[in-house]
Enzyme design. Structure first.
Site, PDB file in Angstrom:
ATOM      1  N   TYR A  53     -16.446  -1.839  -5.241  1.00 20.14           N
ATOM      2  CA  TYR A  53     -16.439  -0.399  -4.973  1.00 20.14           C
ATOM      3  C   TYR A  53     -17.822   0.225  -5.113  1.00 20.14           C
ATOM      4  CZ  TYR A  53     -11.379   0.003  -4.961  1.00 20.14           C
ATOM      5  OH  TYR A  53     -10.054  -0.104  -4.647  1.00 20.14           O
ATOM      6  N   LYS A  95      -9.583 -12.045 -12.349  1.00 22.17           N
ATOM      7  CA  LYS A  95      -9.358 -13.188 -11.461  1.00 22.17           C
ATOM      8  C   LYS A  95     -10.472 -14.212 -11.738  1.00 22.17           C
ATOM      9  CE  LYS A  95      -7.147 -15.068  -8.004  1.00 22.17           C
ATOM     10  NZ  LYS A  95      -5.858 -15.701  -8.197  1.00 22.17           N
ATOM     11  N   ASP A 115      -3.094 -12.140 -10.137  1.00 18.77           N
ATOM     12  CA  ASP A 115      -1.893 -12.375  -9.316  1.00 18.77           C
ATOM     13  C   ASP A 115      -0.673 -12.597 -10.198  1.00 18.77           C
ATOM     14  OD1 ASP A 115      -3.395 -14.571  -9.992  1.00 18.77           O
ATOM     15  OD2 ASP A 115      -2.825 -15.780  -8.277  1.00 18.77           O
ATOM     16  N   ASP A 122      -7.138  -0.613  -9.194  1.00 16.48           N
ATOM     17  CA  ASP A 122      -6.661   0.218  -8.100  1.00 16.48           C
ATOM     18  C   ASP A 122      -5.298  -0.292  -7.617  1.00 16.48           C
ATOM     19  OD1 ASP A 122      -6.699   2.204  -6.258  1.00 16.48           O
ATOM     20  OD2 ASP A 122      -8.257   1.368  -4.990  1.00 16.48           O
TER      21      ASP A 122
END
Ligand code: NAP
Length: 410
Positions: free
Chosen positions: A156, A222, A276, A300
């Protein structure tokens, strides 16, 4: 009292990291675009009523409108006038309605601009179920989670290069010289994750957990794939936990080896989950999570997914927090097709006001509003978005909903 000395007495200040809030506090507000004016009006009315009910005349909000967005552009030819920024800087706090993202150049997003200008590095989104709200899940009441999303870094940060651009070709050559082949015709985005920003975000999440007696802080990342960005975020998070909050925190290993799987009273379990896997964990075992600290993109996605479990974004509040400046806002946008119809649900912005009261320590007023909101929704007195999904509900306009909430404060 002169204007200057009056203004001095109304300002929030900080001493030794602690917030000092005057009894009569000046709160700048941005009305917002589209449906913003309707929900802002309703929110101010509910917040004022709660302050009056709890504190009598002892405490009071002095509302001060500042311009941003379309209203600002029409009046001053600037989407985000310096004067508005100066007032936020001085008064340390603001609440805002949603703002349209201007098209055709200028600032990319006013919301992102505000976060960057004031270094509002944590986007905080509590997600909790209100009884009676229609939801797609079987046990929405098990969701009681506060997400701390890093607000300044990650993909971002806006460092992006268009496919075929001279910058992209230059970068491609540089990467090639380092042994990395980028496919011709690619665009490229850079994902910076720093020790400084990761640690201050996790620090804020753990401080929140301690203050609010939350039993768990989960670092979501992640890192199995992106080791030096997402993986580093997780490692830095554990470092903060151990080095700065060792008295309070325990690890998952401690939990199983020393405490037989039960978090001892007063301790906080700091663990981590791969993103995930976290999505499915939040769906099947949401009650095993209380505070989440995560990177910008993960946060987000996760905050919308969590909000969906309890009935959607219309009820999801948010705060953008820095060390001394805070801006509270509804998470949804301007919903322009409903502008000036006195129609949409103001709950998201009202709950952002609740977060603002908690932030300034006016917790009794915050509790009163939440209880009144619960009661109003249980009575099925709701705006169109909920009414269309609730058999037997009474349809209220934005302003009528605010009045119903105020009535339920009694
Ligand atoms: P949006 O304004 O959030 O609206 C999408 C849909 O969400 C609406 O059509 C409506 O659904 C529902 N909705 C939104 N607010 C609601 C409320 N208060 N009560 C009930 N339902 C509500 O998203 P958008 O149409 O994508 O974005 C419009 C503008 O807002 C864009 O310029 C965007 O950049 C801006 N935006 C601003 C912010 C911010 O200021 N923080 C955040 C997001 C977007 P139904 O049509 O199904 O009734």
């Amino acid at each position: 009292m002169t204007t200057k000395s009056m203004a001095e007495t109304e300002k929030i200040s900080f001493k030794d990291g602690k917030i000092i809030v005057p009894n009569k506090v000046m709160i700048p507000f941005i009305e917002g675009d589209g449906t913003g004016p309707d929900i802002t009006k309703a929110t101010k009315k509910v917040l004022d009523a709660a302050v009056k009910a709890i504190f009598g005349g002892e405490k009071q909000i002095i509302w001060h409108e500042i311009l941003a967005g379309e209203k600002a552009f029409n009046k001053t030819n600037s989407w985000l006038p310096e004067e508005s920024l100066q007032i936020i800087r001085e008064y340390k706090i603001a609440i805002k309605g949603p703002l349209t993202t201007p098209t055709g150049g200028g600032i990319r997003s006013l919301n992102v601009a505000l976060r960057q200008i004031f270094d509002l590095y944590a986007c905080v989104r509590p997600v909790k179920y209100f009884e009676g709200v229609p939801t797609p899940t079987k046990h929405p009441e098990k969701v009681d989670i506060v997400i701390f999303r890093e607000n300044t870094e990650d993909v971002y940060s806006g460092i992006e290069f268009k496919s075929g651009s001279p910058e992209m070709l230059k970068l491609s050559d540089l990467l090639k010289s380092m042994g990395y082949e980028i496919r011709t015709g690619s665009g490229l985005g850079i994902k910076p994750i720093s020790e400084f920003a990761s640690k201050r975000l996790v620090r804020m999440a753990i401080q929140y957990a301690i203050k609010n007696k939350k039993p768990r802080v989960t670092l979501v990342h992640k890192g199995n794939i992106m080791k030096f960005t997402e993986g580093a975020f997780c490692e830095w998070g554990y470092e903060v936990s151990k080095q700065e909050f060792g008295f309070y925190t325990i690890t998952e290993e401690d939990l199983n080896k020393k405490y037989n799987g039960v978090i001892p009273p007063g301790k906080i379990l700091v663990n981590d989950r791969i993103t995930d896997s976290m999505f499915q964990q939040l769906l099947i075992r949401p009650d095993e999570y209380s505070v989440i600290a995560t990177t910008n993109l993960n946060g987000d996605y996760l905050s919308d997914a969590c909000a969906a479990q309890v009935g959607g974004l219309g009820l999801a509040p948010g705060a953008n927090l820095g060390d001394e400046i805070a801006i509270f806002e509804a998470t949804h946008g301007t919903a322009p097709k409903y502008a000036n119809q006195d129609k949409v649900n103001p709950t998201s912005m009202i709950l952002s006001g609740v977060m603002m009261f908690e932030y300034i320590g006016w917790t009794e007023a915050a509790e009163l509003i939440v209880n009144a909101l619960r009661k109003t929704i249980r009575q099925k007195h709701v705006t169109y978005d909920l009414e269309r999904q609730m058999p037997g509900a009474t349809l209220l306009k934005t302003s009528e909903f605010a009045d119903a909430v105020i009535k339920n404060m009694a």
